[in-house]
Every structure is written in structure tokens, then in C-alpha cells.
Write a protein that holds these residues in place. Structure first.
Motif, PDB file in Angstrom:
ATOM      1  N   LEU A   1     -11.936   2.928  11.757  1.00 18.06           N
ATOM      2  CA  LEU A   1     -11.955   2.587  10.343  1.00 18.06           C
ATOM      3  C   LEU A   1     -10.627   1.936   9.984  1.00 18.06           C
ATOM      4  CD1 LEU A   1     -13.185   2.666   7.491  1.00 18.06           C
ATOM      5  CD2 LEU A   1     -12.150   4.937   7.229  1.00 18.06           C
ATOM      6  N   VAL A   2     -10.708   0.723   9.478  1.00 18.77           N
ATOM      7  CA  VAL A   2      -9.516   0.002   9.046  1.00 18.77           C
ATOM      8  C   VAL A   2      -9.543  -0.068   7.531  1.00 18.77           C
ATOM      9  CG1 VAL A   2      -8.309  -2.208   9.097  1.00 18.77           C
ATOM     10  CG2 VAL A   2      -9.424  -1.357  11.156  1.00 18.77           C
ATOM     11  N   SER A   3      -8.431   0.275   6.927  1.00 19.80           N
ATOM     12  CA  SER A   3      -8.328   0.216   5.470  1.00 19.80           C
ATOM     13  C   SER A   3      -6.956  -0.306   5.091  1.00 19.80           C
ATOM     14  CB  SER A   3      -8.540   1.622   4.880  1.00 19.80           C
ATOM     15  OG  SER A   3      -8.601   1.550   3.473  1.00 19.80           O
ATOM     16  N   ARG A   4      -6.889  -0.881   3.925  1.00 18.49           N
ATOM     17  CA  ARG A   4      -5.609  -1.369   3.400  1.00 18.49           C
ATOM     18  C   ARG A   4      -5.244  -0.555   2.176  1.00 18.49           C
ATOM     19  NH1 ARG A   4      -3.966  -6.418   5.267  1.00 18.49           N
ATOM     20  NH2 ARG A   4      -5.506  -7.437   6.562  1.00 18.49           N
ATOM     21  N   ILE A   5      -3.978  -0.306   2.022  1.00 16.94           N
ATOM     22  CA  ILE A   5      -3.497   0.405   0.843  1.00 16.94           C
ATOM     23  C   ILE A   5      -3.552  -0.556  -0.330  1.00 16.94           C
ATOM     24  CG2 ILE A   5      -1.489   1.531  -0.214  1.00 16.94           C
ATOM     25  CD1 ILE A   5      -0.655   2.357   2.648  1.00 16.94           C
ATOM     26  N   PRO A   6      -4.188  -0.159  -1.440  1.00 14.66           N
ATOM     27  CA  PRO A   6      -4.246  -1.051  -2.605  1.00 14.66           C
ATOM     28  C   PRO A   6      -2.842  -1.417  -3.088  1.00 14.66           C
ATOM     29  CG  PRO A   6      -5.746   0.802  -2.875  1.00 14.66           C
ATOM     30  CD  PRO A   6      -4.901   1.087  -1.660  1.00 14.66           C
ATOM     31  N   SER A   7      -2.735  -2.563  -3.770  1.00 13.48           N
ATOM     32  CA  SER A   7      -1.422  -3.050  -4.203  1.00 13.48           C
ATOM     33  C   SER A   7      -0.741  -2.093  -5.183  1.00 13.48           C
ATOM     34  CB  SER A   7      -1.545  -4.442  -4.816  1.00 13.48           C
ATOM     35  OG  SER A   7      -2.441  -4.423  -5.904  1.00 13.48           O
ATOM     36  N   LYS A   8      -1.520  -1.428  -6.019  1.00 11.47           N
ATOM     37  CA  LYS A   8      -0.973  -0.418  -6.928  1.00 11.47           C
ATOM     38  C   LYS A   8      -1.663   0.903  -6.606  1.00 11.47           C
ATOM     39  CE  LYS A   8       0.074  -3.711 -10.542  1.00 11.47           C
ATOM     40  NZ  LYS A   8      -0.130  -4.131 -11.914  1.00 11.47           N
ATOM     41  N   PRO A   9      -1.200   1.554  -5.534  1.00  5.61           N
ATOM     42  CA  PRO A   9      -1.943   2.723  -5.054  1.00  5.61           C
ATOM     43  C   PRO A   9      -1.800   3.954  -5.935  1.00  5.61           C
ATOM     44  CG  PRO A   9       0.054   2.434  -3.768  1.00  5.61           C
ATOM     45  CD  PRO A   9      -0.031   1.265  -4.717  1.00  5.61           C
ATOM     46  N   ASP A  10      -2.910   4.636  -6.051  1.00  2.00           N
ATOM     47  CA  ASP A  10      -2.957   5.984  -6.591  1.00  2.00           C
ATOM     48  C   ASP A  10      -4.098   6.667  -5.832  1.00  2.00           C
ATOM     49  OD1 ASP A  10      -5.438   5.341  -7.838  1.00  2.00           O
ATOM     50  OD2 ASP A  10      -4.429   4.708  -9.664  1.00  2.00           O
ATOM     51  N   VAL A  11      -4.270   7.937  -6.032  1.00  2.00           N
ATOM     52  CA  VAL A  11      -5.269   8.675  -5.251  1.00  2.00           C
ATOM     53  C   VAL A  11      -6.658   8.081  -5.467  1.00  2.00           C
ATOM     54  CG1 VAL A  11      -6.408  10.912  -4.954  1.00  2.00           C
ATOM     55  CG2 VAL A  11      -3.932  10.811  -5.226  1.00  2.00           C
TER      56      VAL A  11
ATOM     57  N   ARG B   1     -17.198   6.812 -13.585  1.00  2.00           N
ATOM     58  CA  ARG B   1     -18.074   7.975 -13.639  1.00  2.00           C
ATOM     59  C   ARG B   1     -17.530   9.219 -12.961  1.00  2.00           C
ATOM     60  NH1 ARG B   1     -23.066   6.174 -10.874  1.00  2.00           N
ATOM     61  NH2 ARG B   1     -21.779   4.574  -9.970  1.00  2.00           N
ATOM     62  N   ARG B   2     -16.533   9.075 -12.118  1.00  2.00           N
ATOM     63  CA  ARG B   2     -16.075  10.226 -11.346  1.00  2.00           C
ATOM     64  C   ARG B   2     -14.571  10.352 -11.395  1.00  2.00           C
ATOM     65  NH1 ARG B   2     -19.532  10.670  -5.881  1.00  2.00           N
ATOM     66  NH2 ARG B   2     -20.721  12.336  -6.756  1.00  2.00           N
ATOM     67  N   ARG B   3     -14.122  11.514 -11.204  1.00  2.00           N
ATOM     68  CA  ARG B   3     -12.691  11.782 -11.105  1.00  2.00           C
ATOM     69  C   ARG B   3     -12.318  11.928  -9.644  1.00  2.00           C
ATOM     70  NH1 ARG B   3     -10.990   9.900 -15.436  1.00  2.00           N
ATOM     71  NH2 ARG B   3     -11.567  10.925 -17.337  1.00  2.00           N
ATOM     72  N   GLU B   4     -11.048  12.160  -9.395  1.00  2.00           N
ATOM     73  CA  GLU B   4     -10.536  12.242  -8.026  1.00  2.00           C
ATOM     74  C   GLU B   4     -11.285  13.258  -7.172  1.00  2.00           C
ATOM     75  OE1 GLU B   4      -6.366  12.941  -8.251  1.00  2.00           O
ATOM     76  OE2 GLU B   4      -5.986  11.041  -9.276  1.00  2.00           O
ATOM     77  N   ALA B   5     -11.540  14.433  -7.722  1.00  2.00           N
ATOM     78  CA  ALA B   5     -12.206  15.484  -6.934  1.00  2.00           C
ATOM     79  C   ALA B   5     -13.596  15.035  -6.506  1.00  2.00           C
ATOM     80  CB  ALA B   5     -12.290  16.776  -7.738  1.00  2.00           C
ATOM     81  N   GLY B   6     -14.345  14.414  -7.413  1.00  2.00           N
ATOM     82  CA  GLY B   6     -15.684  13.930  -7.070  1.00  2.00           C
ATOM     83  C   GLY B   6     -15.629  12.819  -6.042  1.00  2.00           C
TER      84      GLY B   6
END
Length: 143
Positions: A84-94, A116-121
């Protein structure tokens, strides 16, 4: 002067752009990635690798080359992504990172979940996706 490039020149340029030279430093990086992938079988907290460098230094090409050695495949109607390859978004948050990982796993519309969802969801949905996608090497017959 004709500003358009001939098809032959364009093909040569594309070939050159996609050329891959396995320099000793690239070979060491690939070897380190192989070790990280092999360690996955041991379980527990996994290490990862952050690849940094100047623009145009070959970071993306290195990752593409490694990922191409482990292509995704389908098993029992599930897409398996051994790498799995992913990039960190330019303005990262959780939240943005969770959404990016879901998109990289192929979850279409993951960016619309923001409202519709928060971090936990999102985290719960990502864990379910990761378990469903599995990891590892494809069966020998599919390699």
C-alpha cells in the motif's frame, strides 16, 4: 520552427522519462523495503519507511518500482494490495490522513465521508478495510 514534437521523439521522451536505473543507492533502498515487507510476517508493531529527497530525485519512481514487484490481485472478490502506497496530505491531520489511506485502498467516495463521520468512525472503517484487503504475497500461480 515547428513546435510540435514528432511521434518518434515523443516516444523517446516517454521512454527516457520512464527509464529505471538500479543505482547502488536505489538497490539499498529497495532492499530495505523488502526487509520491511518480510518483517510483516512477524506480526506486532510494524516499522515503516519515510522517503524524502529533492524534487526529481526519484522518490516516486523508486516506490513505483517496488510496488510493481507486488501487484494487486483479486482473491474471493477482494482486491489484495500486497504493498500500500500513500502520500501524506499537504495539510495533514488525522482525518485527512485516514481519508487518504481509504482512498489509496480503493474506497471510492472516501473524501465525501468527511462530512458524515468523525475520526473514530473513519479509523474504524479504515481498520475494517485493511483487514478485508489483507496483505502478503499473491499465490504462486498468479505471480
Amino acid at each position: 520552427m515547428n513546435m510540435l514534437m514528432s511521434n518518434e521523439k515523443l516516444e523517446q521522451q516517454i521512454y527516457f522519462k520512464n527509464c529505471y536505473v538500479k543505482h547502488s543507492s536505489v538497490a539499498r533502498a529497495i532492499s530495505s523495503l523488502e526487509i520491511l515487507k518480510a518483517n510483516h510476517a512477524l506480526g506486532g508493531e510494524q516499522q515503516c519507511m519515510l522517503i524524502i529527497g529533492d524534487p526529481g530525485s526519484g522518490k516516486s519512481r523508486l516506490v513505483q518500482e517496488f510496488q510493481s514487484q507486488y501487484p494487486e490481485y483479486v482473491e474471493n472478490d477482494t482486491v489484495i494490495k500486497p504493498v500500500l502506497v500513500s502520500r501524506i496530505p499537504s495539510k495533514p491531520d488525522v482525518e485527512s490522513m485516514l481519508i487518504q489511506l481509504m482512498m489509496d485502498l480503493g474506497q471510492f467516495g472516501a473524501d465525501t465521508r468527511r462530512e458524515r463521520r468523525r475520526e473514530a468512525g473513519l479509523a474504524e472503517a479504515l481498520v475494517k478495510m485493511l483487514k478485508k484487503c489483507k496483505s502478503g504475497n499473491p499465490p504462486e500461480k498468479q505471480r
